[in-house]
Scaffold this active site. Structure first.
Site, mmCIF file in Angstrom:
data_model
loop_
_atom_site.group_PDB
_atom_site.id
_atom_site.type_symbol
_atom_site.label_atom_id
_atom_site.label_comp_id
_atom_site.label_asym_id
_atom_site.label_seq_id
_atom_site.Cartn_x
_atom_site.Cartn_y
_atom_site.Cartn_z
ATOM 1 N N GLU A 502 64.850 87.921 25.855
ATOM 2 C CA GLU A 502 64.732 86.602 25.708
ATOM 3 C C GLU A 502 63.429 86.055 25.459
ATOM 4 O O GLU A 502 63.528 84.796 24.888
ATOM 5 C CB GLU A 502 65.164 85.941 27.111
ATOM 6 N N LYS A 617 66.039 76.336 31.119
ATOM 7 C CA LYS A 617 66.320 77.295 32.504
ATOM 8 C C LYS A 617 67.478 76.810 33.065
ATOM 9 O O LYS A 617 68.147 77.789 33.795
ATOM 10 C CB LYS A 617 65.102 76.410 33.255
HETATM 11 C C1 F6R Z 1 67.087 84.831 32.470
HETATM 12 C C2 F6R Z 1 67.574 83.887 33.370
HETATM 13 C C3 F6R Z 1 68.777 83.391 33.374
HETATM 14 C C4 F6R Z 1 69.644 82.837 34.627
HETATM 15 C C5 F6R Z 1 71.043 82.410 34.438
HETATM 16 C C6 F6R Z 1 71.575 81.892 35.811
HETATM 17 O O1 F6R Z 1 65.708 85.265 32.665
HETATM 18 O O2 F6R Z 1 66.558 83.156 33.943
HETATM 19 O O3 F6R Z 1 69.647 84.498 32.706
HETATM 20 O O4 F6R Z 1 69.444 84.004 35.402
HETATM 21 O O5 F6R Z 1 70.929 81.233 33.516
HETATM 22 O O6 F6R Z 1 70.946 80.855 36.191
HETATM 23 P P1 F6R Z 1 70.897 80.350 37.777
HETATM 24 O O7 F6R Z 1 70.527 81.583 38.804
HETATM 25 O O8 F6R Z 1 70.065 79.194 37.821
HETATM 26 O O9 F6R Z 1 72.373 80.189 38.121
#
Ligand code: F6R
Length: 622
Positions: A502, A617
């Site tokens: 990524e 994010k």
């Molecule tokens: C990878 C990353 C994403 C999150 C995913 C879930 O580095 O950050 O794969 O883990 O988008 O996000 P949350 O935890 O906010 O539900």
């Protein structure tokens, strides 16, 4: 996705809006824009494509845009390409989409979310004389508010409420009305938004870091609520237009937590914050030598009653679920299945009624995870969420919440939140094992000691970073990387591979080591990098054999193991060691060199580590 901000007060709005947007750029960074009003003058709108700095340059860091009330937006394109016309703010007038300068429109707005019935709404508005200059659903939303505002002439809250009843989808929407200088109106459904107040000023933002510098007093606005903010005040309304009282919450994160603090990137800073994130998370759940989950309302009786656990999550949070699957089944002897949230909701759920649905999410706003949570609740399953962002939608809707204490995570690639989630899952596992009589009191104490030793061991693992930096520089031009392992090591490989691809854009795959020979090994050629995660003693030899099969076909091998397993060096080209730890929890150490490897590879390739292309994010679209 996208980040929105708003400010009204006595200071110049534009610099505050730019500063807030800079803290939200992780949510989207393909274009940005702001609208500012100077007293009763018309709103001035300025937009720019690309990173926020392009917008900041255009308005001389805010100095060129006087006025003390405004809204801003940083975009991650969903409807329409990342062009200036599609950038926010959007306006209710018919031909002003690309304008920089005063806009004649009655309503100006910014939006985060997705409108599902936008086509039907666009037809309705077209029939009523509206013309559209952009490809965005946001423009439709703003024109719909304008339509109701003019048709019923009752005021902004009434127009917004009518819009909310008519629209399907998700939104955090902030609007300025020409007739209401110094005021911002906002509404939300399924997209995050918080309201902050301080003496003589009020703010809104998609996330806490944008406000931390200005206030810690915030309101969490509910779904289908609207709010009117004016200097020092916030008034909330339900769908009937009746004013409702909302509780004021104090944010405990400090402003420095959202700054780089001397590190070159947020990601490396957050990698270094892992000992603290894990320690704080453990300490929030272990009190006086005993696990205490009462904060989440979890009792031993509940843990005893569970017949199965279904973990639903996305991306790295799903990888935490994958690790947990192995250790929960082993220690607590509960059948566990970790499932991608985006798949869970579209299948027939043939689950025992006593299944606990456990959602893991850093942001607490991920659309797929939220949808999965809602499906589980609708079907009557008990739900538990492990969430980092306090007051987020998932945290508010789950029956029980265990908070990770990682602090704000800014880099798009998660590191410290992932580690904190693992820590929370370990604690839950050990308590479930004890409550269900699967481990003795002595073993329980032993596991707690092992857990409490983790932060210091993570700190020691970080000390070896120069070797990884060197290795990353050597392999920065790799085409393909395979991460392989068995059991917990496979689950760690999944996360290591994601960290690599990524942010470095190098193709990488994680494979269960035994599966390579069933097809994928045909991709291995001279110089292919194969990284074996080798922390599980009883599985290690088998994975080493699978690595040897790759080496025989030209692969270069890196082994990641713990001190003591020195024989690994005989079989691989390069070895990284982590401190010894209980095999259930050692993934928390093994992941650190892999995070560093992804990070240093991205740096060596000169890429934008914190804001990798095409990503954002918080993924609030399905
Ligand atoms: C990878 C990353 C994403 C999150 C995913 C879930 O580095 O950050 O794969 O883990 O988008 O996000 P949350 O935890 O906010 O539900």
């Amino acid at each position: 996705m996208c980040g929105i901000v708003g400010y009204t007060g006595t200071e110049a709005a534009a610099p505050i809006l730019l500063d807030g947007l800079s803290k939200l750029e992780y949510r989207g960074y393909d274009s940005a824009g702001i609208a500012v009003r100077n007293g009763t003058a018309l709103a001035e709108v300025v937009k720019a494509t690309g990173k926020l700095r392009n917008l900041a340059e255009k308005i001389d860091n805010g100095a060129a845009l006087p006025g003390s009330c405004g809204i801003g937006h940083t975009r991650w394109a969903t409807h329409g390409e990342p062009t200036k016309i599609n950038a926010h703010p959007h306006v209710s007038g018919n031909a002003t989409g690309s304008a920089s300068g005063p806009v004649e429109s009655d309503v100006v707005g910014v939006h985060n979310g997705i409108i599902e019935n936008y086509e039907e709404l666009r037809d309705k508005l077209t029939r009523n004389g509206y013309r559209f200059y952009s490809d965005t659903d946001t423009e439709i939303l703003i024109k719909l508010v304008d339509y109701y505002y003019k048709k019923y002439k009752i005021g902004p809250i009434d127009a917004i409420n009518r819009m909310m009843v008519r629209v399907r989808g998700s939104y955090a929407l902030a609007l300025m009305f020409r007739d209401y200088p110094g005021e911002i109106y906002a509404a939300r459904k399924d997209s995050p938004m918080i309201i902050g107040v301080s003496e003589g000023a009020a703010y809104l933002a998609s996330d806490v870091p944008a406000l931390l510098k200005y206030t810690r007093q915030v309101y969490y606005i509910d779904n289908h609520q609207s709010v009117r903010i004016l200097p020092g005040e916030a008034h909330f309304f339900d769908l009937n237009g009746d004013e409702v009282d909302m509780p004021l919450t104090e944010i405990t994160w400090n402003a420095e937590a959202a700054e780089k603090d001397g590190f070159e990137h947020f990601m490396i800073k957050e990698i270094h914050e892992q000992p603290k994130a894990v320690r704080d998370t453990l300490n929030s759940m272990i009190k006086e030598g005993q696990i205490d989950l009462s904060g989440a309302g979890l009792t031993d009786e509940m843990l005893q009653k569970i017949r199965a656990i279904r973990i639903v999550a996305c991306g790295s949070a799903w990888h935490v679920g994958m690790v947990s699957q192995y250790i929960m089944e082993d220690l607590a002897e509960i059948p566990v299945r970790a499932e991608l949230a985006s798949e869970f909701r579209y299948r027939k759920l043939l689950m025992d009624p006593d299944t606990l649905v456990l959602v893991i999410s850093q942001s607490g706003e991920t659309a797929d995870s939220l949808a999965a949570l809602r499906v589980a609740k609708e079907k009557g399953y008990a739900t538990l969420a492990i969430v980092n962002v306090v007051g987020s939608t998932i945290a508010r809707e789950a029956d029980h919440v265990l908070y990770t204490v990682a602090g704000p995570e800014i880099a798009v690639a998660t590191t410290k939140a992932y580690s904190a989630q693992l820590a929370a899952m370990y604690v839950l596992t050990v308590q479930a094992a004890k409550a269900r009589g699967r481990i003795s009191e002595e073993a329980y104490r032993g596991y707690l000691e092992e857990l409490q030793a983790l932060p210091e061991k993570i700190a020691r693992t970080l000390e070896d970073k120069e070797r990884i930096q060197w290795f990353a520089a050597k392999y920065a031009n790799a085409h393909d990387i395979f991460f392989i392992g068995r059991g917990v090591d496979y689950a760690i490989s999944l996360e290591g591979s994601l960290k690599m691809k990524e942010i470095s854009y190098i193709h990488s795959e994680a494979y269960a080591a035994g599966e390579m020979k069933h097809g994928t090994i045909s991709l291995v050629e001279d110089g292919t990098l194969v990284i074996g995660v080798l922390t599980q003693k009883e599985l290690l030899e088998k994975t080493v054999s699978n690595m040897a099969e790759c080496k025989a076909r030209g692969a270069y091998l890196m082994g990641l193991t713990s001190y003591g397993n020195y024989s690994v060096e005989d079989s691989v080209n390069f070895t990284i060691y982590v401190p010894k730890a209980d095999p259930h929890f050692i993934g928390s150490l093994a992941i650190v060199p892999l995070q560093l490897l992804g990070y240093y590879t991205s740096v060596a390739r000169g890429l934008d580590v914190d804001q990798p292309r095409n990503l954002a994010k918080s993924v609030t679209v399905e």
